[in-house]
Design a protein around this motif. Structure first.
Motif, mmCIF file in Angstrom:
data_model
loop_
_atom_site.group_PDB
_atom_site.id
_atom_site.type_symbol
_atom_site.label_atom_id
_atom_site.label_comp_id
_atom_site.label_asym_id
_atom_site.label_seq_id
_atom_site.Cartn_x
_atom_site.Cartn_y
_atom_site.Cartn_z
ATOM 1 N N VAL A 339 0.836 -1.201 0.000
ATOM 2 C CA VAL A 339 0.000 0.000 0.000
ATOM 3 C C VAL A 339 0.873 1.254 0.000
ATOM 4 N N ALA A 340 1.905 1.256 0.835
ATOM 5 C CA ALA A 340 2.742 2.447 0.975
ATOM 6 C C ALA A 340 3.548 2.746 -0.279
ATOM 7 N N ALA A 341 3.721 1.751 -1.136
ATOM 8 C CA ALA A 341 4.472 1.970 -2.367
ATOM 9 C C ALA A 341 3.710 2.834 -3.366
ATOM 10 N N GLY A 342 2.409 2.954 -3.160
ATOM 11 C CA GLY A 342 1.583 3.772 -4.054
ATOM 12 C C GLY A 342 1.484 5.212 -3.591
ATOM 13 N N ASP A 343 0.661 5.961 -4.259
ATOM 14 C CA ASP A 343 0.437 7.367 -3.932
ATOM 15 C C ASP A 343 -0.614 7.453 -2.824
ATOM 16 N N LEU A 344 -0.209 7.916 -1.650
ATOM 17 C CA LEU A 344 -1.119 8.028 -0.512
ATOM 18 C C LEU A 344 -1.346 9.483 -0.118
ATOM 19 N N SER A 345 -1.067 10.383 -1.037
ATOM 20 C CA SER A 345 -1.206 11.805 -0.719
ATOM 21 C C SER A 345 -2.651 12.209 -0.457
ATOM 22 N N HIS A 346 -3.589 11.385 -0.922
ATOM 23 C CA HIS A 346 -4.997 11.716 -0.735
ATOM 24 C C HIS A 346 -5.533 11.304 0.628
ATOM 25 N N LEU A 347 -4.757 10.548 1.398
ATOM 26 C CA LEU A 347 -5.257 10.071 2.676
ATOM 27 C C LEU A 347 -5.337 11.217 3.685
ATOM 28 N N PRO A 348 -6.317 11.165 4.576
ATOM 29 C CA PRO A 348 -6.416 12.213 5.601
ATOM 30 C C PRO A 348 -5.261 12.134 6.591
ATOM 31 N N VAL A 349 -4.962 13.264 7.224
ATOM 32 C CA VAL A 349 -3.924 13.359 8.243
ATOM 33 C C VAL A 349 -4.590 13.737 9.559
ATOM 34 N N LEU A 350 -4.423 12.912 10.584
ATOM 35 C CA LEU A 350 -4.940 13.200 11.925
ATOM 36 C C LEU A 350 -3.758 13.576 12.807
ATOM 37 N N ASP A 351 -3.855 14.730 13.454
ATOM 38 C CA ASP A 351 -2.721 15.227 14.228
ATOM 39 C C ASP A 351 -3.083 15.451 15.692
ATOM 40 N N HIS A 352 -3.827 14.517 16.263
ATOM 41 C CA HIS A 352 -4.271 14.651 17.648
ATOM 42 C C HIS A 352 -4.280 13.271 18.294
ATOM 43 N N GLU A 353 -4.574 13.255 19.591
ATOM 44 C CA GLU A 353 -4.697 11.973 20.278
ATOM 45 C C GLU A 353 -5.886 11.195 19.728
ATOM 46 N N LEU A 354 -5.849 9.888 19.895
ATOM 47 C CA LEU A 354 -6.930 9.019 19.434
ATOM 48 C C LEU A 354 -7.592 8.412 20.670
ATOM 49 N N ASN A 355 -8.421 9.197 21.322
ATOM 50 C CA ASN A 355 -9.109 8.838 22.550
ATOM 51 C C ASN A 355 -10.581 9.219 22.412
ATOM 52 N N TYR A 356 -11.512 8.688 23.246
ATOM 53 C CA TYR A 356 -11.283 7.970 24.495
ATOM 54 C C TYR A 356 -11.917 6.592 24.405
ATOM 55 N N GLU A 357 -11.332 5.643 25.124
ATOM 56 C CA GLU A 357 -11.841 4.277 25.217
ATOM 57 C C GLU A 357 -11.713 3.809 26.669
#
Length: 941
Positions: A339-357
Motif C-alpha cells: 500500500v505504501a508503495a503507491g500514492d497516498l497523498s490523498h489520505l487524511p492526516v490526523l494530528d491529535h490523540e486518538l481517545n477515548y476508550e
C-alpha cells in the motif's frame, strides 16, 4: 439400517449444492457492492440476469452456478484487480481473566496449533506480536520455540512485535515506551536475526486509546505502520477529532512525524468478525481509501487459538471463485509495504490523540497504577545512578524494566484483570523494587565512599561508624532502598538530585539512637552552615529509638549531590518563614492560605506580590474530598457508571503540627519554616477513613499533600461502584484549555463535560492571571467540568476482580500556585521533581578527597528536559535522552562532568547511530532538537 458411510455418500451432493449456493450468493452480493464502487452502468443488468438464473434453477445447481458466473464474467475480470490479503493471527491477552501459568499454557497451545496447521497447509502464514510471548516460549517450551524460529526464517511466521506487550498508550511514560522499543528490538535481533527495518509495524488492535505523541516516539523506533482497532469513541465516550475514524490515515505527532494507520475494518478476532462474505467489508475499504488491497486479519483470539482449519479451507476456496477479488495468504508487513508503495497523498492526516476508550481504566486497580509509576521512577533513578558511578548493571536493569513493561499490557495496567492478574503484577513490581533499590544503594555508597565527611566532626573518634545496623532496612518496603544509618555524634547524608537542574526541596531522614534533642538538630552543609530542621515525630522501632526530622536541602546540583550532616547545633542559616495566624491562616513569603477545618482543603488562597486571588470564600474548598457512587452499567473495570452520585467527605479531626501555643490559649504565636496541617476524615456511610497531611513551607508557592486512605468498600450491582475523588474548583473559568502531560509531551483539552481523561504527572489550569498546577505521584484519571478539575483517587469496580481496592493506600499530590504563565517544560520539570524526590543516602564519617557537592549533568536550555541518562546497552559510553516540550526548534545545551567521554553521536531509540550534528568538547554538549521532538545522544571516550 443405512450405514454411516452410505449416509455420508448420500449427503455429498446436498453439501456440494450448499457450497455452490453459498459461493454464488457471496459472488452476487459482492457484485452488487462492487458495481456501486466502479459505477459501471452495464453491470446491474448482468447481476439481475445472473440472479434470475440462480433463482429459476430447477435442474443441476452446478450448471446454474456456472451459467450465472459466465454472465458475471466481466465483473469477475475487473474484481481480480483487487486483492484480499489474509493474515492469520491469534490475539493473546497477557494475564487478563487468568493467571500467569494459564497465559503460558494458552500461548503454548496457540503456537502448537499454528505450527501443526503450517505443516498441513503450505501456503498458511501467521502474524504474532508481543516479544513477551516469544520470551515465555523460549523459557518454558524451548523445543517449540526452536520450530517458531525456523518458521520465522522461512518467512511464513511474521513477527509484528515492536513492543514487549500490546500495552497501554496513555498511562505509560515516554521512557517506558522507549524501552519497549529498545528491549523488543534487542530481543528480536538476538533470537530471530530481525533488524528494525524488518519490523516496521506496531500491532495494537485492543489498546484502549492512544496518546498524541505516539507517532513521534514510534518514528524514532523505526516504526512506519500502525494497526489498531480502538481509536476513540467506543462505549459512547467523547471523541477527539474526526469520527468515525478513517479506515486508513496518516497519524501525525506534534513534531510532524507520521505513521500509516490501518483502523481494523471489522475486528481482530474471527468469532466477532465478518461472516461468510469477506469481500463486502473489502469493498467498503476500497471505496473509502481508493486502494485495491485490503488486509483481512482472521483467527480466534483473546484466549489465543489462532487460525482454524475451517477458516483456512474456506479462504482457500474463495481464492478459486471467479466473481470475487483475488484472495491470498500473506503478511501484514507485506500489505502495508504494498500500500505504501503507491500514492497516498490523498489520505487524511490526523494530528491529535486518538481517545477515548474505557475511561474507567485510568483509575481502576490503583495498586497496579501506583506500582507502574513507582517502577518507572525507580528504573530511571537506578540507571542514572549506575551510569554516573560507573556501575555496570545493564542485565539487572533490563530485568527490572521488563517487569514494568510487561505490566503495561492493556488488560493489566488499566486494571481490567482478575485477582491473579493483580497478584502477579505486584510480585513483578516488588522484584523491580528490589533490583533498583539494590542498585541505588550501591551507587549511594559509591558516591559517599571518597568524601571527606570527617570535616563535619573535626577531632571526633567516630571514623568508619557507617553501617552499624541501626534502623536496618528502614524505608525499603516499596523501593528496596533502605535508609539505615550508623551511630555517632554526626550523621552525614549524601543528598542526591535525580533531575538535571538544581533543586531546593524537603528531605526527611530518620535518625536512630542519637540521643539528639529534637529542638537542637541542624543540617550542617560543607561550609559549616547550620540549616534548621523541622521535627516530625519520634518513636521506637525493633529495639531502637528514632526521631524523624525534615530539612530543606538548598541548591542541590543538577543530576548530582550535596552533602549534609545531621547533628546538634545552633541554626546559622536564615530560611523563608511561615507564620501561623488565627482561623487556620498561614502567611508565607508568597501569600496567604486559609484551611477549612470542616470541609478540608483550602478555602482561601491569595498571592502576595501579584495580588492574584485563586480562591476566596467559604463555599468551596480547593482539594475537598468527596465520596462518589457510580451507577453500574456492566464492565465496571472498564466503563464509568452511567450517572454519579457524590457526597462531601467532612473533617472529623483537625490540628496543626509545629504551632507553639501562647500560654495555653488557642492563639498560636511565633514563626517557623514549616507547618503540617493534619486532618482526619470519615467517609460518610462507610467504615473507610482518610488522613490528610498538608505541608506548608516558604520555599515555593505550593502545598504538598500526603493522604493515607483506609478503604474498605466493595462495589456490587445493587449499590453501584463507590469511589473517592478530590475536587479543585475554579468557578468562572469554564472552557479553559487544561494542559495534561502525555508521554514525552503534553496535550491541551477543554472542558471534558464530565468525561474522564488521562494524564500523567501534572495537570495545569491556566487562569486569567497566573495558573494552578496539580502534581501527583500515582494518579491518571481526571475530569474537567464547568471550571472544576477533579482527580479520581479510587473506584471499587467489581468485575472481573470483585474487590480490588480494599486495603490501605497512600498517595501524594501537590497544589502549586503561579503568578505568571507557565511553559510545558516548566510543568514537566515540576512533575518530574515531584515524582523523583531528593534521595538521602546515609554516609560514614571518613576522610577523603572527593568533593562534597557535584553535578554530573545539567541541561541549560529552558525548553529541554533530560529524561534519561543511562549506560549504553552495548556498554560503550552513556546515552542521554533530551526532550523539547515547548514546541520550538532549539539547540539543547548540556553541561557534563569530566569522565563521561570526549565524543558524541546521535542515535535512535535502539541506540543505533543516525545522522545529525552534535558538538561536544568533553564538557559542553550542543545538539539541535526539532520542536516537540527528542534526541538520543551517545557519549563515548
Amino acid at each position: 439400517m443405512t450405514s454411516p458411510r452410505l449416509l455420508r455418500v448420500a449427503a455429498q451432493p446436498v453439501e456440494a449444492a450448499k457450497t455452490l449456493l453459498r459461493r454464488i450468493s457471496c459472488e452476487l452480493d459482492f457484485a452488487r457492492a462492487f458495481a456501486t464502487l466502479t459505477g459501471d452502468t452495464h453491470w446491474p443488468a448482468l447481476i439481475e440476469h445472473a440472479t434470475a438464473i440462480v433463482e429459476g434453477c430447477t435442474g443441476e445447481v452446478a450448471e446454474a452456478v456456472a451459467e450465472a458466473e459466465a454472465v458475471l464474467a466481466p465483473i469477475g475480470v475487473a474484481a481480480k484487480a483487487y486483492t484480499i490479503h489474509c493474515v492469520g493471527h491469534g490475539h493473546i491477552d497477557m494475564n487478563w481473566m487468568w493467571s500467569w501459568q494459564e497465559t503460558v499454557a494458552t500461548t503454548h497451545d496457540t503456537f502448537q496449533s499454528v505450527l501443526q496447521l503450517m505443516r498441513e497447509y503450505p501456503s498458511l502464514t501467521y502474524s504474532q506480536s508481543q516479544a513477551s510471548v516469544y520470551a515465555l516460549m523460549e523459557k518454558y517450551h524451548p523445543e517449540l520455540f526452536a520450530e517458531i524460529q525456523q518458521r520465522i526464517a522461512e518467512g511464513r511466521w511474521e513477527v509484528t512485535a515492536v513492543h514487549w506487550v500490546e500495552g497501554d498508550k496513555n498511562l505509560a511514560s515516554g521512557e517506558s515506551l522507549a524501552r519497549h522499543l529498545l528491549y523488543t528490538r534487542q530481543y528480536t535481533k538476538e533470537k530471530f536475526g530481525l533488524d528494525a527495518a524488518d519490523l516496521p509495524l506496531d500491532w495494537e488492535p485492543d489498546t484502549f486509546g492512544h496518546a498524541n505523541t505516539i507517532p513521534t516516539i514510534l518514528a524514532q523506533g523505526g516504526v512506519k505502520f500502525y494497526y489498531a482497532c480502538r481509536l476513540g469513541g467506543g462505549f459512547d465516550h467523547a471523541v477527539t477529532g474526526e469520527f468515525p475514524r478513517p479506515k486508513l490515515f496518516w497519524w501525525q505527532g506534534p513534531d510532524g512525524s507520521r505513521v500509516l494507520v490501518n483502523k481494523e475494518s471489522t475486528w481482530y478476532n474471527s468469532y466477532v468478525n465478518i461472516g461468510d462474505n469477506i469481500a463486502l467489508p473489502a469493498v467498503e475499504f476500497f471505496r473509502d481509501t481508493q486502494l485495491t488491497d485490503w488486509l483481512n486479519v482472521y483467527g480466534i483470539g483473546n484466549h489465543g487459538g489462532g487460525p482454524t482449519r475451517v477458516e483456512i479451507e474456506y479462504l482457500q476456496e474463495t481464492a478459486t471463485w471467479p466473481i470475487y477479488p483475488s484472495v491470498t495468504f500473506g503478511t501484514a508487513k507485506g500489505w502495508y509495504e504494498r500500500v505504501a508503495a503507491g500514492d497516498l497523498s490523498h489520505l487524511p492526516v490526523l494530528d491529535h490523540e486518538l481517545n477515548y476508550e474505557f475511561t474507567g481504566c485510568y483509575t481502576t486497580q490503583t495498586l497496579i497504577t501506583q506500582a507502574n509509576r513507582f517502577g518507572e521512577n525507580y528504573c530511571v533513578e537506578a540507571e542514572t545512578l549506575a551510569a554516573i558511578t560507573g556501575r555496570d548493571s545493564r542485565g539487572s536493569l533490563r530485568e527490572a524494566w521488563i517487569n514494568i513493561l510487561f505490566n503495561q499490557f492493556h488488560d493489566i495496567l488499566p486494571g481490567s484483570g482478575v485477582r491473579q492478574t493483580r497478584e502477579h503484577a505486584m510480585a513483578l513490581f516488588q522484584e523491580t523494587g528490589a533490583i533498583t533499590g539494590a542498585i541505588k544503594r550501591e551507587a549511594g555508597k559509591a558516591l559517599a565512599s571518597g568524601l571527606n565527611t570527617a570535616i563535619f566532626a573535626p577531632g571526633a573518634a567516630t571514623l568508619g561508624e557507617f553501617g552499624s545496623g541501626a534502623g536496618a532496612g528502614i524505608g525499603a518496603m516499596e523501593s528496596g532502598l533502605s535508609k539505615s544509618a550508623g551511630g555517632g555524634s554526626v550523621r552525614p547524608y549524601v543528598v542526591y538530585n535525580p533531575c538535571a537542574w538544581p533543586r531546593t526541596e524537603a528531605v526527611t531522614v530518620r535518625l536512630y539512637d542519637t540521643g539528639f534533642e529534637p529542638g537542637r538538630i541542624v543540617a550542617r552543609d560543607e561550609h559549616a552552615n547550620n540549616h534548621p530542621t523541622f521535627f516530625l515525630t519520634r518513636g521506637d522501632d525493633w529495639g531502637h529509638s528514632y526521631v524523624d526530622v525534615l530539612f530543606f536541602a538548598q541548591n542541590v546540583p543538577a543530576t548530582g549531590y550535596k552533602t549534609y550532616a545531621l547533628c546538634e547545633g545552633k541554626v546559622t542559616v536564615e530560611v523563608p518563614q511561615v507564620k501561623a495566624l488565627p482561623r487556620d491562616v498561614f502567611e508565607t513569603p508568597f501569600g496567604m492560605l486559609r484551611f477549612d477545618r470542616y470541609k478540608g482543603g483550602l478555602v482561601e488562597v491569595h498571592h502576595q506580590e501579584s495580588g492574584i486571588t485563586f480562591l476566596e470564600g467559604d463555599f468551596e474548598s480547593l482539594g475537598e474530598w468527596e465520596l462518589t457512587r457510580e451507577q453500574p452499567r456492566g464492565m465496571t473495570a472498564w466503563v464509568l457508571g452511567g450517572s454519579v452520585e457524590s457526597q462531601a467527605v467532612t473533617v472529623s479531626g483537625h490540628h496543626v503540627h509545629g504551632v507553639t501555643r501562647n500560654r495555653g490559649t488557642s492563639y498560636p504565636s511565633g514563626t517557623s519554616m514549616a507547618y503540617v496541617v493534619h486532618q482526619s476524615l470519615k467517609v460518610p456511610g462507610t467504615k473507610s477513613t482518610i488522613k490528610v497531611q498538608y505541608l506548608i513551607h516558604g520555599f515555593a508557592p505550593r502545598v504538598d499533600v500526603t493522604a493515607e486512605i483506609d478503604w474498605r468498600e466493595i462495589g456490587d450491582p445493587e449499590r453501584g461502584i463507590p469511589g473517592l475523588r478530590v475536587h479543585f474548583p475554579f468557578d468562572g473559568y469554564e472552557g479553559l484549555p487544561i494542559r495534561f502531560e502525555t508521554p514525552f509531551g503534553s496535550v491541551v483539552r477543554e472542558d471534558s463535560d464530565g468525561e474522564e481523561v488521562p494524564g500523567l504527572r501534572y495537570t495545569h489550569v491556566p487562569l486569567d492571571e497566573g495558573g494552578f498546577t496539580l502534581l501527583n505521584d500515582s494518579k491518571y484519571g481526571f475530569m474537567v467540568e464547568g471550571g472544576n478539575l477533579a482527580m479520581r483517587v479510587i473506584r471499587s469496580s467489581y468485575d472481573p476482580d470483585h474487590a480490588p481496592e480494599v486495603c490501605k493506600h497512600t498517595i501524594r499530590y501537590s497544589m502549586v500556585f503561579h503568578d505568571r504563565a507557565v511553559d510545558a517544560s516548566d510543568l514537566t520539570r515540576m512533575g518530574a521533581a515531584f515524582n523523583h524526590p531528593l534521595i538521602a543516602f546515609p554516609a560514614g564519617v571518613q576522610e577523603g578527597t572527593g568533593p562534597l557537592s557535584k553535578s554530573f549533568a545539567s541541561v541549560e536550555t529552558p525548553s529541554v528536559v533530560l529524561t534519561s541518562l543511562k549506560k549504553a546497552e552495548d556498554g560503550n559510553g552513556v546515552i542521554l535522552r533530551l526532550v523539547e516540550y515547548d514546541g520550538q526548534d532549539t539547540e539543547a545545551v548540556v553541561t557534563l562532568a569530566e569522565g563521561f567521554g570526549t565524543r558524541a553521536t546521535l542515535t535512535d531509540l535502539m541506540e543505533s547511530p543516525v545522522g545529525g550534528r552534535v558538538d561536544f568538547d568533553g564538557k559542553t554538549l550542543r545538539v539541535p532538537i526539532r520542536a516537540s521532538s527528542f534526541v538520543s545522544v551517545r557519549v563515548v571516550q
